[in-house]
Design a protein around this motif. Structure first.
Motif, PDB file in Angstrom:
ATOM      1  N   ARG A  84      40.269   8.222  51.382  1.00 58.84           N
ATOM      2  CA  ARG A  84      40.872   7.102  50.659  1.00 58.84           C
ATOM      3  C   ARG A  84      41.591   7.553  49.396  1.00 58.84           C
ATOM      4  N   ARG A  88      45.736   8.015  48.680  1.00 62.42           N
ATOM      5  CA  ARG A  88      46.499   7.383  47.599  1.00 62.42           C
ATOM      6  C   ARG A  88      47.367   8.409  46.871  1.00 62.42           C
ATOM      7  N   TRP A  92      51.192   7.668  47.750  1.00 67.30           N
ATOM      8  CA  TRP A  92      51.890   7.062  46.627  1.00 67.30           C
ATOM      9  C   TRP A  92      52.223   8.078  45.534  1.00 67.30           C
ATOM     10  N   SER A 313      49.158   4.951  41.398  1.00 69.49           N
ATOM     11  CA  SER A 313      48.493   5.190  42.679  1.00 69.49           C
ATOM     12  C   SER A 313      47.026   4.790  42.658  1.00 69.49           C
ATOM     13  N   SER A 317      41.306   1.520  42.205  1.00 72.13           N
ATOM     14  CA  SER A 317      40.770   2.495  43.162  1.00 72.13           C
ATOM     15  C   SER A 317      39.272   2.716  42.993  1.00 72.13           C
TER      16      SER A 317
END
Length: 449
Positions: A84, A88, A92, A313, A317
């Motif tokens: 994950r 990112r 991104w 990004s 998160s």
């Protein structure tokens, strides 16, 4: 002279390595500075130019070895279960870093948009080698170390298609060779997976077995096969190297364990040699050719481009502010950017010399800045280092009996259960032997007969 210089600097690095491990002193910076001092434009001990074959070959070989060993630190299960955050950063962070760097190159350094986008693609990849104290420190959160390691291993191969396409655009070519790029990536990935699988399968048959002395060389043989086949088939060497390391880590735990320390030492030697050669290309005259706008661009490319890209990004998160700050800062530029910068020189586009100067300057500043701050940032995650020495004293005072006793002095009342634990009368061992009295006790007890 190159061999002699490398041997002398390597000995010096070994002698100061213990000091460098716990201070801001960096062996990577030592080799870079030594190369600068020995280069043709400084003392003239080493006669190396950017178009010298050994420069590109050594940088490429060092990057291959580093990616191969980095890939061995993670297996496919690790990538699948913890993709994950790296996803990112790659999905991104990489394109955003490219775009922000290109904007800076256009408006600050004055490059045209094709060359600005090209330098953005060259400087987008990161390198964990110069943040080794962070990636290899157990006190740093595992997800942050995993993020930086996976991101830096994969983004080199992902950035290469952008470099090649934008190089064709900057050269004014109508054919962007997209089909060839896709084939190159696919071939590199196939070689990186199939070669280790075949080697591991052969070793596990009843016809073959590796002795203890030769077991570490299995990883060397796999790496050399991947490198040779990648060159022969024009596959993506960097993607092949990282894929091969992951494949060995996933399916060959025994081979991985045998090769781990030996492989890391080989990769370290190649990295340091490449840094010495790269430093020899930088001279006072080389740096003097860069205008002040180029210096401003190099600084902004390090302190603005990646931090802004990763801040976007990692929104929502779950990373802590401290982890986000470390990830945003550690975007060091290394061997991938060196190799891609040399590709620009070989292509011979109009602004090749200007692009290479900016790339080289950014890499030099990045190496000096990131390799000198990795220990400092790693210590920020050491919670024990943040605990003051008086913390334990205050804790003992708060736990002291309410009769007025303080640590180091017995209470006036008879021995309680807690007091007995301290004196040994009801000690944790249950043997009834009195413990050695602490300083400040009012009476001395002797061991019972």
């Amino acid at each position: 002279m190159l061999l002699l210089s490398f041997a002398v600097v390597l000995l010096a690095a070994v002698l100061v390595s213990a000091l460098a491990k716990r201070t801001i002193l960096s062996t990577a910076a030592l080799f870079l500075v030594a190369g600068f001092a020995l280069g043709e434009g400084t003392t003239g001990v080493l006669h190396l130019r950017a178009d010298s074959p050994i420069v590109a070959q050594l940088a490429e070989l060092a990057l291959f070895a580093v990616l191969f060993t980095d890939g061995m630190r993670v297996g496919w299960a690790d990538l699948r279960s913890a993709w994950r955050l790296p996803g990112r950063a790659l999905g991104w962070g990489l394109p955003l870093t490219l775009l922000v760097t290109a904007v800076l190159a256009h408006y600050v350094a004055g490059l045209d948009w094709p060359e600005a986008l090209l330098i953005g693609a060259i400087l987008a990849p990161t390198d964990p080698v110069f943040a080794a104290a962070l990636v290899g420190n157990d006190k740093v959160p595992a997800r942050l170390r995993h993020l930086l390691n996976v991101e830096s291993g994969v983004n080199d191969g992902l950035a290469l298609p952008f470099v090649v396409v934008l190089l064709a655009v900057a050269a004014g070519s109508d054919d962007l060779h997209l089909g060839e790029l896709a084939t190159e990536l696919a071939v590199g990935l196939a070689i990186g997976v199939l070669v280790p699988l075949l080697a591991i399968a052969l070793e596990r048959t009843r016809f073959f077995a590796a002795s203890a002395a030769y077991a570490p060389l299995n990883g060397v043989a796999i790496g050399l096969l991947v490198l040779a086949l990648g060159k022969a088939t024009h596959g993506n060497l960097f993607l092949a190297a990282f894929a091969a390391g992951i494949t060995v880590a996933t399916f060959g735990a025994r081979e991985r364990a045998a090769f781990e320390h030996f492989g890391e030492n080989v990769a370290e030697l190649l990295k340091l040699a490449a840094l010495l050669v790269f430093g020899a290309l930088i001279s006072p005259g080389f740096l003097g050719e860069i205008p002040w706008t180029g210096w401003v661009f190099a600084l902004l490319a390090i302190v603005v481009a990646r931090p802004v890209a990763l801040w976007v990004s990692f929104l929502r998160s779950g990373l802590s502010l401290r982890e986000q700050a470390a990830a945003m800062w550690f975007g060091p530029k290394g061997f991938a950017s060196v190799v891609y910068g040399l590709l620009v020189l070989e292509a011979g586009i109009g602004a090749a010399d200007e692009v290479f100067h900016l790339v080289a300057l950014t890499i030099v500043i990045s190496i000096l800045a990131h390799s000198s701050t990795d220990v400092v940032v790693a210590r920020a995650f050491d919670d024990s280092a943040e605990t003051p020495n008086w913390h334990g004293v205050l804790r003992r005072i708060r736990r002291a009996p309410r009769t007025g006793a303080v640590p180091g002095q017995r209470a006036a009342a008879g021995p309680s259960e807690a007091d007995g634990e301290r004196t040994g009368e009801q000690g944790p061992t249950g043997d009834g032997a009195a413990a050695v009295p602490r300083a400040g006790d009012q009476e001395v007890r002797r061991p019972r007969s």
